[in-house]
Design a protein around this motif. Structure first.
Motif, PDB file in Angstrom:
ATOM      1  N   HIS A  97       0.778  -1.274   0.131  1.00  0.00           N
ATOM      2  CA  HIS A  97       0.001   0.067   0.041  1.00  0.00           C
ATOM      3  C   HIS A  97       0.836   1.166  -0.152  1.00  0.00           C
ATOM      4  O   HIS A  97       0.456   2.210  -0.739  1.00  0.00           O
ATOM      5  N   ASP A 120       1.286   7.471  -7.954  1.00  0.00           N
ATOM      6  CA  ASP A 120       1.086   8.729  -7.996  1.00  0.00           C
ATOM      7  C   ASP A 120       2.318   9.624  -9.089  1.00  0.00           C
ATOM      8  O   ASP A 120       1.765  10.893  -9.261  1.00  0.00           O
ATOM      9  N   GLU A 150       1.114   4.234  -2.995  1.00  0.00           N
ATOM     10  CA  GLU A 150       1.011   5.795  -2.682  1.00  0.00           C
ATOM     11  C   GLU A 150       2.005   6.231  -3.396  1.00  0.00           C
ATOM     12  O   GLU A 150       1.415   7.460  -3.990  1.00  0.00           O
TER      13      GLU A 150
END
Length: 152
Positions: free
Chosen positions: A116, A124, A120
């Motif tokens: 996770h 992005d 992130e």
């Protein structure tokens, strides 16, 4: 996480493609020369990215390689998955597929959390941002912490 040479080379090649002002296809030889990437290794990486729909090859006199999508639609995560597979794997399995006994079951949560955290950042950041030399504020904030630069 260990960033493989394949992922690093793939990202560097894509940055070079995205940075071209003319948008024309670029040969693997030129990409390799621009980014100091061994030709045979680069050819295999480009083939992986073609299979994943990140680049397309063009034959002929003005042939070479081009992005299959706009650079702002390709993320670092897309590239890593194309050339190396899942962002996090345990014994070649996705973290959610690993089975532990009751005592070690907590490890699965660590692997899921790590994936996770990587998402992130890697989901992005786009190839366009890399080509422009800009990063999202959320990513820059992670590098502002002096501890982030220290080896542990």
């Amino acid at each position: 996480m260990r960033v493989s040479a394949k992922s690093d080379y793939a990202l560097r090649a894509l940055i070079a493609m995205a940075g071209r002002d003319d948008g024309r296809a670029v040969s693997a030889e030129e990409l390799g020369r621009l980014q100091d990437i061994p030709h045979g290794f680069l050819q295999a990486i480009l083939a992986d990215m073609r299979r994943s729909g990140i680049v397309v090859s063009q034959r002929g006199q003005s042939g070479g390689w081009r992005l299959a999508r706009t650079a702002d639609a390709i993320t670092v995560a897309d590239v890593i998955r194309a050339v190396d597979g899942p962002l996090v794997s345990v014994y070649g399995l996705r973290p959610e597929a690993v089975a532990y006994n009751e005592q070690a079951d907590v490890l699965q949560h660590v692997w899921i959390a790590a994936r996770h955290a990587l998402r992130e950042v890697f989901e992005d950041v786009t190839i366009q941002q890399l080509a422009d030399g800009t990063l999202p504020d959320t990513v820059l904030a992670r590098t502002a912490d002096e501890d982030a630069w220290q080896p542990h």
